[in-house]
Design a protein around this motif. Structure first.
Motif, mmCIF file in Angstrom:
data_model
loop_
_atom_site.group_PDB
_atom_site.id
_atom_site.type_symbol
_atom_site.label_atom_id
_atom_site.label_comp_id
_atom_site.label_asym_id
_atom_site.label_seq_id
_atom_site.Cartn_x
_atom_site.Cartn_y
_atom_site.Cartn_z
ATOM 1 N N ASP A 48 27.844 38.641 42.903
ATOM 2 C CA ASP A 48 26.751 38.505 43.863
ATOM 3 C C ASP A 48 27.153 37.716 45.104
ATOM 4 O O ASP A 48 26.799 38.086 46.223
ATOM 5 C CB ASP A 48 25.556 37.828 43.191
ATOM 6 C CG ASP A 48 25.018 38.631 42.033
ATOM 7 O OD1 ASP A 48 24.432 39.704 42.287
ATOM 8 O OD2 ASP A 48 25.199 38.215 40.871
ATOM 9 N N ARG A 114 21.871 29.391 46.280
ATOM 10 C CA ARG A 114 20.522 29.829 45.931
ATOM 11 C C ARG A 114 19.797 30.417 47.130
ATOM 12 O O ARG A 114 19.088 31.423 47.010
ATOM 13 C CB ARG A 114 19.740 28.651 45.354
ATOM 14 C CG ARG A 114 20.130 28.317 43.908
ATOM 15 C CD ARG A 114 19.383 27.110 43.405
ATOM 16 N NE ARG A 114 19.580 26.934 41.956
ATOM 17 C CZ ARG A 114 19.261 25.836 41.293
ATOM 18 N NH1 ARG A 114 18.718 24.796 41.938
ATOM 19 N NH2 ARG A 114 19.459 25.760 39.993
ATOM 20 N N ASN A 115 19.949 29.797 48.289
ATOM 21 C CA ASN A 115 19.301 30.307 49.484
ATOM 22 C C ASN A 115 19.821 31.689 49.851
ATOM 23 O O ASN A 115 19.049 32.602 50.187
ATOM 24 C CB ASN A 115 19.529 29.338 50.639
ATOM 25 C CG ASN A 115 18.761 29.731 51.887
ATOM 26 O OD1 ASN A 115 17.563 29.983 51.837
ATOM 27 N ND2 ASN A 115 19.444 29.776 53.011
ATOM 28 N N LEU A 117 21.191 33.885 47.796
ATOM 29 C CA LEU A 117 20.743 34.842 46.784
ATOM 30 C C LEU A 117 19.313 35.280 47.034
ATOM 31 O O LEU A 117 18.967 36.446 46.843
ATOM 32 C CB LEU A 117 20.875 34.229 45.392
ATOM 33 C CG LEU A 117 22.300 34.118 44.845
ATOM 34 C CD1 LEU A 117 22.316 33.271 43.577
ATOM 35 C CD2 LEU A 117 22.885 35.501 44.567
ATOM 36 N N ARG A 118 18.461 34.359 47.464
ATOM 37 C CA ARG A 118 17.078 34.738 47.789
ATOM 38 C C ARG A 118 17.055 35.739 48.926
ATOM 39 O O ARG A 118 16.262 36.686 48.937
ATOM 40 C CB ARG A 118 16.262 33.493 48.164
ATOM 41 C CG ARG A 118 15.842 32.641 46.976
ATOM 42 C CD ARG A 118 14.760 31.657 47.378
ATOM 43 N NE ARG A 118 15.244 30.693 48.352
ATOM 44 C CZ ARG A 118 15.771 29.518 48.033
ATOM 45 N NH1 ARG A 118 15.902 29.176 46.762
ATOM 46 N NH2 ARG A 118 16.172 28.680 48.971
ATOM 47 N N ARG A 119 17.921 35.548 49.910
ATOM 48 C CA ARG A 119 17.953 36.457 51.051
ATOM 49 C C ARG A 119 18.495 37.835 50.670
ATOM 50 O O ARG A 119 18.060 38.858 51.213
ATOM 51 C CB ARG A 119 18.814 35.854 52.162
ATOM 52 C CG ARG A 119 18.182 34.659 52.827
ATOM 53 C CD ARG A 119 19.152 34.025 53.794
ATOM 54 N NE ARG A 119 18.511 32.997 54.602
ATOM 55 C CZ ARG A 119 19.158 32.202 55.424
ATOM 56 N NH1 ARG A 119 20.465 32.314 55.545
ATOM 57 N NH2 ARG A 119 18.513 31.292 56.129
ATOM 58 N N LYS A 121 18.370 39.200 47.687
ATOM 59 C CA LYS A 121 17.616 39.862 46.619
ATOM 60 C C LYS A 121 16.738 40.968 47.187
ATOM 61 O O LYS A 121 16.004 40.765 48.142
ATOM 62 C CB LYS A 121 16.752 38.840 45.881
ATOM 63 C CG LYS A 121 16.020 39.415 44.675
ATOM 64 C CD LYS A 121 15.367 38.294 43.885
ATOM 65 C CE LYS A 121 14.364 37.537 44.726
ATOM 66 N NZ LYS A 121 13.650 36.504 43.939
ATOM 67 N N PRO A 123 13.676 43.261 47.808
ATOM 68 C CA PRO A 123 12.263 42.943 47.679
ATOM 69 C C PRO A 123 11.583 43.755 46.601
ATOM 70 O O PRO A 123 11.927 44.907 46.357
ATOM 71 C CB PRO A 123 11.697 43.295 49.060
ATOM 72 C CG PRO A 123 12.624 44.327 49.591
ATOM 73 C CD PRO A 123 13.983 43.966 49.059
ATOM 74 N N ASP A 129 4.513 40.680 52.406
ATOM 75 C CA ASP A 129 5.560 40.367 53.368
ATOM 76 C C ASP A 129 5.006 40.417 54.784
ATOM 77 O O ASP A 129 4.146 41.243 55.106
ATOM 78 C CB ASP A 129 6.714 41.378 53.264
ATOM 79 C CG ASP A 129 7.550 41.149 52.028
ATOM 80 O OD1 ASP A 129 8.270 42.075 51.658
ATOM 81 O OD2 ASP A 129 7.468 40.053 51.448
ATOM 82 N N ASP A 142 9.867 37.484 55.785
ATOM 83 C CA ASP A 142 9.889 36.636 54.598
ATOM 84 C C ASP A 142 11.091 36.897 53.710
ATOM 85 O O ASP A 142 11.324 36.189 52.744
ATOM 86 C CB ASP A 142 8.614 36.840 53.766
ATOM 87 C CG ASP A 142 7.392 36.316 54.489
ATOM 88 O OD1 ASP A 142 7.563 35.527 55.434
ATOM 89 O OD2 ASP A 142 6.275 36.695 54.109
ATOM 90 N N ARG A 143 11.810 37.960 54.009
ATOM 91 C CA ARG A 143 12.981 38.327 53.217
ATOM 92 C C ARG A 143 14.044 38.815 54.184
ATOM 93 O O ARG A 143 13.742 39.411 55.201
ATOM 94 C CB ARG A 143 12.653 39.452 52.218
ATOM 95 C CG ARG A 143 11.428 39.177 51.345
ATOM 96 C CD ARG A 143 11.019 40.455 50.618
ATOM 97 N NE ARG A 143 9.748 40.277 49.926
ATOM 98 C CZ ARG A 143 9.638 40.036 48.636
ATOM 99 N NH1 ARG A 143 10.716 39.905 47.903
ATOM 100 N NH2 ARG A 143 8.445 39.901 48.085
#
Length: 235
Positions: A48, A114-115, A117-119, A121, A123, A129, A142-143
């Motif tokens: 990832d 972590r930041n 990975l959130r981006r 990921k 949706p 959103d 938001d993504r």
């Protein structure tokens, strides 16, 4: 399923320290000492995010970043013992998502991983959103997600996403480079006008029909840039 992180560094202490810390935080961690070893890992496993040291033997991390970005949407965080602005700029130009200088706290690496990975990921439920639509393109604020007029996802680095978000949230407004550096959350103390100009060129290659004759991100000579597209809000 736990995310997989590949740590690529020729320093054994750095590799093992980060592996221990990230494993304790629930990640699957793979280790590589060189570009060649990382390529072998990527061929054999699904990764990832790559933590990639710039100064690797034989093939440096900047060159490897360019190669990876040409064929993959994998998350890339560059790590360097040199706090030189040129390395930061070139790293972002090559397509890295983030950059961190040694020495660093493992907790900071964890936060950045972590930041990112959130981006990255994909949706799920998109009804909540906040979206901006322009010329058939859709940007989810938001993504970290952009789709082209055919609905296909388009890869953005973190810096590209932040700058495009600033543009589409301020359509018709002339913004100078200093403002764009301040408005972009990735702004570093050593960032320069060249940083913004480079990101603008990359965005134009992504979203303009003819990057040589831009109609969306327009240069205002002597001042900065203006987003000239019609933007609608959704969400």
């Amino acid at each position: 399923m736990a995310a997989t992180i590949a740590i690529t560094d020729d320093d054994a202490v750095t590799r093992e320290t980060l592996k221990s810390y990230l494993t304790d935080e629930g990640f699957d961690v793979l280790l590589a000492r060189s570009a060649e070893e990382l390529k072998d890992l990527l061929a054999a496993a699904s990764v990832d995010v790559v933590l990639l040291d710039i100064r690797l033997p034989r093939q440096d991390g900047l060159t490897l970043t360019r190669e990876l970005r040409a064929v993959s949407e994998i998350g890339i965080i560059l790590v360097s013992s040199r706090a030189e602005k040129l390395d930061r700029i070139i790293g972002l130009e090559m397509g890295a998502d983030d950059y961190i200088a040694k020495p660093f706290e493992p907790r900071e690496i964890l936060a950045r991983v972590r930041n990112l990975l959130r981006r990255l990921k994909a949706p799920g439920d998109q009804r909540d959103d906040r979206r901006r639509c322009f010329s058939g393109w859709t940007l989810w604020l938001d993504r970290m997600r952009l789709t082209d007029p055919q609905g296909n996802p388009v890869r953005l680095t973190g810096a590209e996403f932040e700058l495009l978000s600033t543009f589409v949230c301020n359509p018709g407004r002339v913004m100078n480079r200093d403002y764009l550096l301040t408005a972009t959350t990735r702004r570093k103390t050593d960032a320069t006008d060249r940083t913004i100009d480079s990101l603008v060129r990359r965005l134009r290659r992504l979203i303009e029909t003819d990057p040589a004759d831009p109609r969306l991100i327009v240069t205002v000579h002597g001042t900065g840039y203006l987003f000239a597209g019609d933007v609608t809000q959704d969400g």
